[in-house]
Enzyme design. Sequence first.
Site, mmCIF file in Angstrom:
data_model
loop_
_atom_site.group_PDB
_atom_site.id
_atom_site.type_symbol
_atom_site.label_atom_id
_atom_site.label_comp_id
_atom_site.label_asym_id
_atom_site.label_seq_id
_atom_site.Cartn_x
_atom_site.Cartn_y
_atom_site.Cartn_z
ATOM 1 N N ASN A 9 0.988 -1.047 0.087
ATOM 2 C CA ASN A 9 0.011 -0.004 -0.107
ATOM 3 C C ASN A 9 0.995 1.239 -0.070
ATOM 4 O O ASN A 9 1.372 1.666 1.126
ATOM 5 C CB ASN A 9 -0.865 0.047 1.254
ATOM 6 C CG ASN A 9 -1.745 1.336 1.554
ATOM 7 O OD1 ASN A 9 -1.903 2.018 0.407
ATOM 8 N ND2 ASN A 9 -2.222 1.192 2.585
ATOM 9 N N LYS A 11 0.125 4.308 -0.491
ATOM 10 C CA LYS A 11 -0.498 5.474 0.177
ATOM 11 C C LYS A 11 -0.196 6.672 -0.709
ATOM 12 O O LYS A 11 -0.110 6.406 -2.069
ATOM 13 C CB LYS A 11 0.026 5.665 1.546
ATOM 14 C CG LYS A 11 -0.302 4.319 2.554
ATOM 15 C CD LYS A 11 0.093 4.586 4.074
ATOM 16 C CE LYS A 11 -0.260 3.345 4.685
ATOM 17 N NZ LYS A 11 -0.120 3.667 6.223
ATOM 18 N N HIS A 97 -9.400 1.383 4.828
ATOM 19 C CA HIS A 97 -8.021 1.282 5.487
ATOM 20 C C HIS A 97 -8.525 2.527 6.676
ATOM 21 O O HIS A 97 -9.232 3.505 6.509
ATOM 22 C CB HIS A 97 -7.161 2.024 4.485
ATOM 23 C CG HIS A 97 -5.658 2.131 5.028
ATOM 24 N ND1 HIS A 97 -5.300 2.959 5.958
ATOM 25 C CD2 HIS A 97 -4.726 1.101 5.136
ATOM 26 C CE1 HIS A 97 -4.059 2.714 6.473
ATOM 27 N NE2 HIS A 97 -4.021 1.645 5.946
ATOM 28 N N GLU A 99 -6.951 4.977 7.607
ATOM 29 C CA GLU A 99 -6.627 6.400 7.491
ATOM 30 C C GLU A 99 -7.854 6.978 6.613
ATOM 31 O O GLU A 99 -8.037 8.031 6.855
ATOM 32 C CB GLU A 99 -5.168 6.539 6.325
ATOM 33 C CG GLU A 99 -4.246 6.169 7.251
ATOM 34 C CD GLU A 99 -2.858 5.891 6.702
ATOM 35 O OE1 GLU A 99 -2.843 5.772 5.356
ATOM 36 O OE2 GLU A 99 -1.983 5.066 7.282
ATOM 37 N N GLU A 169 -5.256 -4.680 10.847
ATOM 38 C CA GLU A 169 -4.230 -3.547 11.019
ATOM 39 C C GLU A 169 -4.679 -2.724 12.350
ATOM 40 O O GLU A 169 -5.290 -1.851 12.197
ATOM 41 C CB GLU A 169 -4.356 -2.577 9.984
ATOM 42 C CG GLU A 169 -3.835 -3.291 8.725
ATOM 43 C CD GLU A 169 -3.515 -2.055 7.626
ATOM 44 O OE1 GLU A 169 -2.378 -2.573 7.015
ATOM 45 O OE2 GLU A 169 -4.018 -1.074 7.189
ATOM 46 N N GLY A 175 2.622 2.400 10.658
ATOM 47 C CA GLY A 175 3.710 3.584 10.545
ATOM 48 C C GLY A 175 4.278 4.089 11.944
ATOM 49 O O GLY A 175 5.084 4.981 11.824
ATOM 50 N N SER A 209 3.526 -1.993 10.300
ATOM 51 C CA SER A 209 4.946 -1.832 10.512
ATOM 52 C C SER A 209 5.614 -3.245 10.184
ATOM 53 O O SER A 209 6.371 -3.611 11.111
ATOM 54 C CB SER A 209 5.347 -1.185 11.927
ATOM 55 O OG SER A 209 5.069 -0.051 12.227
HETATM 56 P P1 PGA Z 1 3.014 0.568 7.597
HETATM 57 O O1 PGA Z 1 1.382 0.782 6.738
HETATM 58 O O2 PGA Z 1 3.299 -0.909 7.101
HETATM 59 O O3 PGA Z 1 3.821 1.477 6.921
HETATM 60 O O4 PGA Z 1 2.757 0.421 9.097
HETATM 61 C C1 PGA Z 1 0.651 -0.477 6.696
HETATM 62 C C2 PGA Z 1 -0.738 -0.032 6.139
HETATM 63 O O5 PGA Z 1 -1.131 1.064 6.770
HETATM 64 O O6 PGA Z 1 -1.355 -0.634 5.241
#
Ligand code: PGA
Length: 248
Positions: A9, A11, A97, A99, A169, A175, A209
Amino acid sequence: MPRRVVAGNWKMHKTAAQTHAFFEHFLRHVPALPDGVQVVIAPPFTALQTAAACLRGQDRVELGAQNVHWEQQGAFTGEVSIPMLAEFRVKYAIVGHSERRMYFGETDENVNRKVHALLEAGMTPIVAVGETIEQREAGVTNAVVVAQTRAAFENVSPEHAARAVVAYEPIWAIGTGLNCDPVEADRVMSEIRGSVRGLEDAPILYGGSMKTTNVREYAAQPNINGGLVGGASLDPDEFAALIEAARG
Ligand code: PGA
């Protein structure tokens, strides 16, 4: 056993030119990637055409979108529909997601509409669910993820649900460099699997992460069928190494 999937992903990262540079490098790794792991990359919408051109002639890497609208077309300023994505051989779309839920008002109802529209169009939703740190500390993690999963798959047949992908998640792990303990992640993922008929056969991915250094521990758990990877999917060498380690 559900199939294994590793989805990147991106983003809001990479222009079309940067996407081209990524694939030029990443495609060198593709012949050596493990057969048993389906690789998906979800670039921004503006890079899909470039990504599709780079991926022409191979079938090891599929494209995903980071969002989608459930209607075919219409007066929905700023949205992108399934037929628009299909033109660039997009087969997957991430929905729900955290976000999008937190910053852009994505609701369980809209996630459900998107899941129906994608499955009816023969595309694969990657449905993201997860708890906040406050919810975890309050002991309501199971209730939160089960409610999100059931809402996402409301009125979806078990046959259709089996064709979806779910990503667990924990929001506090995205992140942040903080990891959910793999055994605990596996426990929550078994709750998710048991919450909707059809998900016994669907890949359930861990996200938050995930890195080359921790992916093996996740991949070794019985309910973890791969990963939804943000930061570690942006570098072609790192992402290829992560996919290799996710073979389990
Ligand atoms: P990350 O993001 O691996 O940077 O923690 C995962 C995600 O939001 O899908």
